[in-house]
Design an enzyme around this catalytic site. Structure first.
Site, PDB file in Angstrom:
ATOM      1  N   SER A  74      -5.202 -17.660  39.496  1.00  0.00           N
ATOM      2  CA  SER A  74      -6.533 -16.465  39.706  1.00  0.00           C
ATOM      3  C   SER A  74      -5.607 -15.010  38.497  1.00  0.00           C
ATOM      4  O   SER A  74      -4.441 -15.427  38.571  1.00  0.00           O
ATOM      5  CB  SER A  74      -7.347 -15.743  39.909  1.00  0.00           C
ATOM      6  OG  SER A  74      -8.211 -16.919  41.110  1.00  0.00           O
TER       7      SER A  74
HETATM    8  N1  SAH Z   1      -6.827 -18.316  44.493  1.00  0.00           N
HETATM    9  C1  SAH Z   1      -5.886 -19.648  43.400  1.00  0.00           C
HETATM   10  C2  SAH Z   1      -7.569 -19.974  42.850  1.00  0.00           C
HETATM   11  C3  SAH Z   1      -7.241 -21.663  42.602  1.00  0.00           C
HETATM   12  S1  SAH Z   1      -8.450 -22.349  41.272  1.00  0.00           S
HETATM   13  C4  SAH Z   1      -5.175 -19.466  43.186  1.00  0.00           C
HETATM   14  O1  SAH Z   1      -5.241 -18.069  42.461  1.00  0.00           O
HETATM   15  O2  SAH Z   1      -4.366 -20.066  43.071  1.00  0.00           O
HETATM   16  C5  SAH Z   1      -9.906 -22.762  42.631  1.00  0.00           C
HETATM   17  C6  SAH Z   1      -8.955 -24.023  43.192  1.00  0.00           C
HETATM   18  O3  SAH Z   1     -10.479 -24.268  44.292  1.00  0.00           O
HETATM   19  C7  SAH Z   1      -8.684 -25.350  43.060  1.00  0.00           C
HETATM   20  O4  SAH Z   1      -7.480 -25.699  42.927  1.00  0.00           O
HETATM   21  C8  SAH Z   1     -10.102 -25.961  43.413  1.00  0.00           C
HETATM   22  O5  SAH Z   1      -9.100 -27.629  43.275  1.00  0.00           O
HETATM   23  C9  SAH Z   1     -10.546 -25.411  44.693  1.00  0.00           C
HETATM   24  N2  SAH Z   1     -11.855 -26.140  45.008  1.00  0.00           N
HETATM   25  C10 SAH Z   1     -12.770 -26.533  44.499  1.00  0.00           C
HETATM   26  N3  SAH Z   1     -13.786 -26.673  44.789  1.00  0.00           N
HETATM   27  C11 SAH Z   1     -13.258 -27.044  46.275  1.00  0.00           C
HETATM   28  C12 SAH Z   1     -14.069 -27.324  47.300  1.00  0.00           C
HETATM   29  N4  SAH Z   1     -15.368 -27.707  47.597  1.00  0.00           N
HETATM   30  N5  SAH Z   1     -13.114 -26.958  48.753  1.00  0.00           N
HETATM   31  C13 SAH Z   1     -11.887 -26.845  48.501  1.00  0.00           C
HETATM   32  N6  SAH Z   1     -11.164 -26.009  47.063  1.00  0.00           N
HETATM   33  C14 SAH Z   1     -11.612 -26.529  45.896  1.00  0.00           C
END
Ligand code: SAH
Length: 231
Positions: free
Chosen positions: A67
């Site tokens: 993010s």
């Molecule tokens: N805070 C992270 C954001 C990653 S993007 C960072 O800054 O790196 C959001 C993430 O949510 C992705 O990696 C995706 O695989 C995950 N995601 C989506 N649906 C999900 C679920 N139901 N349970 C766990 N993770 C999920």
């Protein structure tokens, strides 16, 4: 490509705080300090280090993103952490937000913990490795569908969901502690708004914060009764 020195990366991180976060209204001094401490570049491969502190999300593979710094700071601030809390993060991805939360709940008696769930096993493994390398001991990482919450660790003082949902997954509300907060982007695929939902007994108060755009929350309970969505 000339490798950037630790000094140059540290300077870029400092500019991220003074030129992006503070002017845009992040006020919580502990959040600003945590953003100044956590080495965001370490959550990206070395080729991406030169852009690690830019004002945008960056790809982390598997169609997911780390993010934007402002969103990490704002969501952290909305969690209102003073140290010692138990926090659930859904969508740990690179683990960058996880590290910022670990800094915020840490210190003091060391009671604070972050449990981070990521549905993609490859990302969860990498996140766990980063936590070890960087010495975060108050973090637990697992790979499963986070729309179920993590009942073993509940009740949570804060739940931060880093993926966008069409509406608030109600299962998560039940796992909030009294006064606990759920921070989650809610909206359609193109645009969402951060919802901040606070528990007061059996009542839930919703406030709406900044507009945002996150990758999809994908899971059994993301779409509340509707068919699960896969992309
Ligand atoms: N805070 C992270 C954001 C990653 S993007 C960072 O800054 O790196 C959001 C993430 O949510 C992705 O990696 C995706 O695989 C995950 N995601 C989506 N649906 C999900 C679920 N139901 N349970 C766990 N993770 C999920």
């Amino acid at each position: 490509m000339v490798a950037l020195s630790e000094e140059e990366l540290g300077a870029a991180r400092h500019r991220m705080v003074t030129e992006q976060l503070a002017p845009r209204g992040i006020k919580d001094a502990r959040v600003l300090a945590a953003m100044e401490r956590v080495p965001r570049h370490r959550f990206l491969p070395p080729e991406q280090w030169p852009v690690a502190y830019e004002d945008k999300p960056q790809p982390i593979g598997q169609g997911q993103t780390i993010s934007q710094p402002y969103m990490v700071a704002r969501m952290s601030e909305l969690c209102a952490l003073g140290g010692g809390e138990r926090v659930l993060e859904i969508g740990a991805g690179s683990g960058y937000q996880t590290a910022v939360l670990a800094e915020l709940v840490g210190g003091g008696e060391g009671k604070g913990e972050v449990w981070a769930v990521e549905r993609l096993p490859a990302l969860a493994e990498r996140c766990e490795a980063r936590m070890r390398e960087l010495g975060y001991r108050n973090v637990k990482v697992a790979a499963f569908d986070g729309t179920l919450g993590w009942p073993e660790g509940a009740p949570w003082d804060a739940i931060l969901c880093a993926a966008g949902a069409p509406r608030v997954p109600t299962l998560l509300l039940a796992q909030l502690a009294e006064g606990g907060r759920l921070i989650i982007p809610v909206g359609d695929r193109e645009e969402q708004r951060l919802a901040v939902i606070t528990r007061h007994g059996d009542e839930f108060e919703t406030r709406w914060d900044t507009a945002c755009r996150f990758v999809d929350l994908i899971g059994r309970y993301a779409w509340d009764g509707e068919e699960p969505v896969h992309n």
